[in-house]
Design an enzyme around this catalytic site. Structure first.
Site, PDB file in Angstrom:
ATOM      1  N   PRO A 233       0.825  -1.218   0.000  1.00  0.00           N
ATOM      2  CA  PRO A 233       0.000   0.000   0.000  1.00  0.00           C
ATOM      3  C   PRO A 233       0.859   1.268   0.000  1.00  0.00           C
ATOM      4  O   PRO A 233       0.522   2.250  -0.658  1.00  0.00           O
ATOM      5  CB  PRO A 233      -0.824  -0.128   1.285  1.00  0.00           C
ATOM      6  CG  PRO A 233      -0.902  -1.607   1.529  1.00  0.00           C
ATOM      7  CD  PRO A 233       0.387  -2.182   1.029  1.00  0.00           C
TER       8      PRO A 233
ATOM      9  N   TRP B  88      -2.588  -4.464  -4.916  1.00  0.00           N
ATOM     10  CA  TRP B  88      -2.676  -4.433  -6.384  1.00  0.00           C
ATOM     11  C   TRP B  88      -2.070  -5.702  -6.983  1.00  0.00           C
ATOM     12  O   TRP B  88      -1.255  -5.613  -7.916  1.00  0.00           O
ATOM     13  CB  TRP B  88      -1.986  -3.194  -6.974  1.00  0.00           C
ATOM     14  CG  TRP B  88      -2.533  -1.910  -6.483  1.00  0.00           C
ATOM     15  CD1 TRP B  88      -1.922  -1.050  -5.629  1.00  0.00           C
ATOM     16  CD2 TRP B  88      -3.811  -1.353  -6.804  1.00  0.00           C
ATOM     17  NE1 TRP B  88      -2.747   0.025  -5.389  1.00  0.00           N
ATOM     18  CE2 TRP B  88      -3.904  -0.135  -6.100  1.00  0.00           C
ATOM     19  CE3 TRP B  88      -4.881  -1.747  -7.615  1.00  0.00           C
ATOM     20  CZ2 TRP B  88      -5.031   0.684  -6.181  1.00  0.00           C
ATOM     21  CZ3 TRP B  88      -5.993  -0.938  -7.699  1.00  0.00           C
ATOM     22  CH2 TRP B  88      -6.055   0.259  -6.983  1.00  0.00           C
TER      23      TRP B  88
ATOM     24  N   LEU C 283     -14.115   6.989 -34.307  1.00  0.00           N
ATOM     25  CA  LEU C 283     -15.453   6.386 -34.201  1.00  0.00           C
ATOM     26  C   LEU C 283     -16.496   7.361 -33.664  1.00  0.00           C
ATOM     27  O   LEU C 283     -17.680   7.009 -33.558  1.00  0.00           O
ATOM     28  CB  LEU C 283     -15.423   5.119 -33.329  1.00  0.00           C
ATOM     29  CG  LEU C 283     -15.226   3.828 -34.136  1.00  0.00           C
ATOM     30  CD1 LEU C 283     -13.802   3.730 -34.659  1.00  0.00           C
ATOM     31  CD2 LEU C 283     -15.576   2.612 -33.310  1.00  0.00           C
TER      32      LEU C 283
ATOM     33  N   GLU D 125       4.180  -2.435 -13.606  1.00  0.00           N
ATOM     34  CA  GLU D 125       5.496  -2.865 -14.105  1.00  0.00           C
ATOM     35  C   GLU D 125       6.447  -1.691 -14.312  1.00  0.00           C
ATOM     36  O   GLU D 125       7.272  -1.696 -15.217  1.00  0.00           O
ATOM     37  CB  GLU D 125       5.347  -3.622 -15.435  1.00  0.00           C
ATOM     38  CG  GLU D 125       4.662  -4.943 -15.302  1.00  0.00           C
ATOM     39  CD  GLU D 125       5.549  -6.007 -14.703  1.00  0.00           C
ATOM     40  OE1 GLU D 125       6.703  -5.692 -14.395  1.00  0.00           O
ATOM     41  OE2 GLU D 125       5.068  -7.124 -14.523  1.00  0.00           O
TER      42      GLU D 125
END
Ligand code: TGC
Ligand code: FAD
Length: 399
Positions: A139, A167, A354, A379
């Site tokens: 954390p 996480w 779009l 990462e």
């Protein structure tokens, strides 16, 4: 129904792949088209990881693919990269699962484990019968894992682990957690420095171990992300990964995972570009003309094709360097940093092409864009990779 994916090869790179490399990519591509694309929007909406695909991915050799023996496929790094590219064309969450299982769980067992640890875990992890997770982040310590507060204390022939990890991909479905902790032991190194970091294999059914899932994510919704708690968790001393010594050990694992992400991000970008190109040829605005005929739309498509092609060249070169034992972690940092940035920019441009339709789940773009926000952060964040490269160039650490 969307047209079947035809591949992306603007620079005719396919000519430089071996037959084995093309076969591996074909296998992963078919797996994604047949098994992932049909279900992934629903998984993302329902915040569900498609566990039903794990055993099939094991059969196809996707787990620990570059490792030798223990039931692993022994692929080259380029072959593995092509698998990651195809998987992330499906969804970053699926690629995350494979990254963690392969690069962050099987790799450290293979590289740092005892013979017993290898034969106990690797074959079952390769088949997908067992699932692993990697607990480095806490954390209070993300970019700076050297500050971790998780501790391992020796007690007779056991270690006792205490701490919190946060996480953690696949945390609550894992059978085994690779937990990084600082050793409270004489001779382990300077107290409170990264030198004392060691890796432990913690079976998740041990008393004192618990996992809780993070809900309400707007990113990687088809992936499980958990917090782990270790309260006086006792493991035999044989559960320590004997080859680990210091922060360098988990960072070596991260190199493997970051390499795969460099390839994976290309897949997400290709999915977005492909969707935008097809849409732009059908959607008409002004003078009954397809929007693909407007110069500004073409400029966006050209940017995407140029950047995706550069990223493909880049990852292929890094893969060949890795296969020849010449890669440096700075090369991998550059590929992760550049390719994830490129993919996020591509997703944003593709969404723009779009128009309003781009925000719905009828198209995969918004899902990829949201996923890539996590990929940019995990990462090693984009900025941490800037600093890693800055340190490499100047010799000065600016963290
Ligand atoms: P520092 O003093 O620089 O380094 C400690 C020792 O490690 C060596 N080293 C590396 N070795 C191998 N590979 C690398 N990439 C290495 N980077 C550094 C270094 O030479 C030193 O060796 P030695 O022999 O002198 O002891 O360490 P630091 O504490 O200053 O930190 C450096 C920094 C910031 C680069 C590092 O801590 C870092 O990379 N931070 C980012 C954290 C991170 O990436 N966490 C990822 C958690 S896992 C995850 O996100 C999984 S996501 C799920 C998925 O993949 O899908
Ligand atoms: P922080 O470190 O708090 O950074 C916040 C911001 O500050 C960032 O922009 C960062 O770039 C910036 N910053 C920090 N330090 C500096 C500095 N010195 N100079 C300039 N800027 C700085 N971890 C695991 O161990 N295992 C997993 O399986 C795993 N899976 C994950 C899955 C998901 C979905 C996510 C989102 C994360 C996962 N992580 C996992 C954690 C991930 O690695 C961390 O989130 C990441 O390392 C960043 O740490 P942080 O979130 O604490 O951000």
């Amino acid at each position: 129904m969307a047209a079947k994916f035809q591949g992306f090869d603007f620079l005719q790179l396919d000519a430089s792949f071996s037959e084995d490399e093309l076969l591996v990519r074909r296998t992963a591509r078919d797996f994604v088209d047949d098994n992932v694309i049909p279900i992934i929007e629903a998984c993302f909406r329902e915040e569900r990881f498609p566990r039903e695909l794990i055993l099939l991915m094991g059969e196809l050799g996707f787990f620990g693919a570059t490792l030798q023996d223990y039931g692993c496929a022994g692929m080259s790094n380029v072959e593995y990269g092509l698998v990651m590219q195809e998987l992330e064309r499906g969804d970053s969450g699926l690629r995350s699962f494979v990254s963690v299982q392969s690069a962050l769980v099987m790799y450290p067992i293979h590289a740092f484990g005892s013979n017993e640890q290898k034969s106990t875990w690797l074959p079952a992890l390769a088949r997908g019968e067992k699932i692993g997770c990697f607990g480095l982040t806490e954390p209070g310590f993300g970019s700076n894992p050297g500050g971790m507060t998780t501790r391992a204390r020796r007690s007779g022939s056991e270690y006792v682990l205490n701490g919190e990890k946060m996480w953690i991909t696949s945390g609550s479905i894992a059978d085994v957690a690779v937990i990084w902790a600082k050793l409270e032991e004489e001779g382990a190194g300077k107290p409170d420095s990264g030198e004392t970091v060691r890796g432990f294999l913690v079976e998740t059914d041990r008393p004192g171990f618990s996992a809780h899932d993070v809900h309400g994510k707007w990113s990687l919704r088809a992936s499980i992300t958990s917090g782990l708690s270790l309260q006086e968790v006792r493991v035999p001393e044989s559960n320590m990964l004997p080859g680990t010594s210091g922060l360098k050990s988990p960072l070596m694992c991260l190199n493997q995972a970051r390499y795969g992400i460099g390839w994976g991000a290309i897949g997400a970008a290709i999915a977005c570009y492909d969707t935008a190109l097809n849409y732009s040829k059908i959607r008409k605005q002004f003078h009954n003309q397809p929007i693909a005929g407007h110069q500004l739309v073409q400029e966006k498509l050209v940017w995407m094709v140029t950047e995706i092609s550069k990223a493909q060249l880049f990852s292929l070169h890094v893969g060949r360097l890795k296969d020849s034992g010449k890669v440096g972690h700075q090369h991998i940092s550059m590929a992760k940093r550049n390719n994830v940035w490129m993919a996020l920019e591509t997703a944003r441009m593709a969404r723009d092409i779009l128009g309003a339709n781009g925000i719905t789940e009828d198209h995969p773009i918004m899902r990829h864009m949201l996923n890539l926000e996590s990929v940019k952060t995990y990462e090693g964040t984009h900025d941490i990779h800037t600093l890693i490269l800055g340190q490499h160039l100047t010799g000065i650490a600016a963290y």
